[in-house]
Design an enzyme around this catalytic site. Structure first.
Site, PDB file in Angstrom:
ATOM      1  CG  ASP A 123       1.669 -23.215  19.160  1.00 47.87           C
ATOM      2  OD1 ASP A 123       1.260 -22.386  18.322  1.00 47.87           O
ATOM      3  OD2 ASP A 123       2.863 -23.537  19.253  1.00 47.87           O
ATOM      4  CG  ASP A 167      13.852 -21.647  24.659  1.00 47.53           C
ATOM      5  OD1 ASP A 167      13.356 -21.943  23.549  1.00 47.53           O
ATOM      6  OD2 ASP A 167      13.151 -21.414  25.669  1.00 47.53           O
ATOM      7  CG  HIS A 208      10.348 -23.109  22.340  1.00 44.82           C
ATOM      8  ND1 HIS A 208      10.927 -21.918  22.719  1.00 44.82           N
ATOM      9  CD2 HIS A 208       9.298 -22.772  21.550  1.00 44.82           C
ATOM     10  CE1 HIS A 208      10.253 -20.912  22.178  1.00 44.82           C
ATOM     11  NE2 HIS A 208       9.253 -21.411  21.460  1.00 44.82           N
ATOM     12  CD  GLU A 241       8.607 -22.403  26.394  1.00 44.08           C
ATOM     13  OE1 GLU A 241       9.675 -22.446  25.758  1.00 44.08           O
ATOM     14  OE2 GLU A 241       7.938 -21.355  26.486  1.00 44.08           O
TER      15      GLU A 241
END
Length: 265
Positions: free
Chosen positions: A72, A141, A143, A148
């Site tokens: 990314d 979380d 991801h 996400e």
């Protein structure tokens, strides 16, 4: 799925680096048949990169015929920005090894045409056939890359808006100021990652315990994108003891017994 449980972060880093080196060397890459490696940024892979650099300096590993794809890049940060992922990879890995510049691929966060950039990135991977090993970290979380919670489990490279929890977690790289963290990123998709021959996720520290629980014992769920690894034929999670805090004792015992005597470096 393989779950590699090691005592400490350093032990995990060494195991992961040894596995990357093992895969590269056993592939016997050439200029016409390079080994294609997907690579992450963040704090999780830092130890692995240090170990890989050490192997290169000791003459035990070459990256001359390795092609890399970054996971990314932040939208709006150019390659020279100290918090861009281009800069991160250059400073923490690439400038210390013998990988040709032409073999390094990272999304362009400064593009004026995001659709074209994302499509180009997907097509570039296809030109090499596939990613042989995709290494990644996991967020608190759950991801992976910047996919996400709520991301499609078949998603491809695209623009994603970052959640507040991700922005807050990444603010440590931006003087702990959440207002300085970009709110969007170009990221490979979950489907892009799953297309790789192998996927290896690094999950260390107590803060990753809930994500690890969801990845291993939870259901496959787009709110915990790491859980899709359950569907990969060759998925590996490398974790330390702290990260197993929310796993059932019998789960931890099972995976430790299964791995006993296997690739243990």
């Amino acid at each position: 799925m393989r779950l590699i449980i090691k005592p400490t972060y350093d032990d995990c880093s060494l195991w992961a680096a040894n596995y990357v080196a093992y895969k590269i060397k056993s592939f016997r890459p050439t200029a016409k048949k390079p080994f294609v490696l997907g690579l992450p940024t963040g704090s999780s892979p830092m130890g692995m990169y240090r170990e890989l650099i050490k192997m290169y300096r000791e003459g035990k590993l070459s990256f001359e015929n390795v092609v890399t794809f970054g996971m990314d890049e932040y939208v709006g940060l150019d390659a020279s920005h100290p918090q861009s992922y281009h800069h991160y990879m250059q400073e923490n890995f690439f400038k210390h090894i013998n990988i040709p510049k032409a073999n390094i691929h990272i999304p362009n966060g400064m593009t004026k045409d995001f659709t074209a950039e994302c499509n180009h990135y997907e097509n570039l991977i296809k030109q090499y056939g596939k990613v042989h090993l995709f290494v990644g970290g996991v967020g608190e979380d759950g991801h992976i890359a910047f996919n996400e919670p709520g991301s499609s489990l078949s998603s491809r490279t695209r623009i994603k808006t970052l959640t507040h929890s991700t922005i807050k977690a990444n603010s440590r790289f931006f003087e702990n100021d959440v207002t300085k963290v970009p709110t969007r990123a170009i990221t490979v998709g979950v489907g892009t990652i799953m297309d790789a021959d192998e996927v290896m996720i690094l999950a260390t520290g107590a803060k990753k315990a809930k994500a690890l629980h969801q990845a291993v014992e939870g259901s496959i769920n787009h709110l915990w994108t790491v859980s899709i690894l359950q569907m990969h034929q060759h998925g590996i999670i490398v974790c330390d003891d702290e990260a197993t805090a929310e796993l059932r004792p019998e789960t931890v015992r099972y995976f430790k017994e299964v791995e006993d005597g296997k690739f243990s470096k």
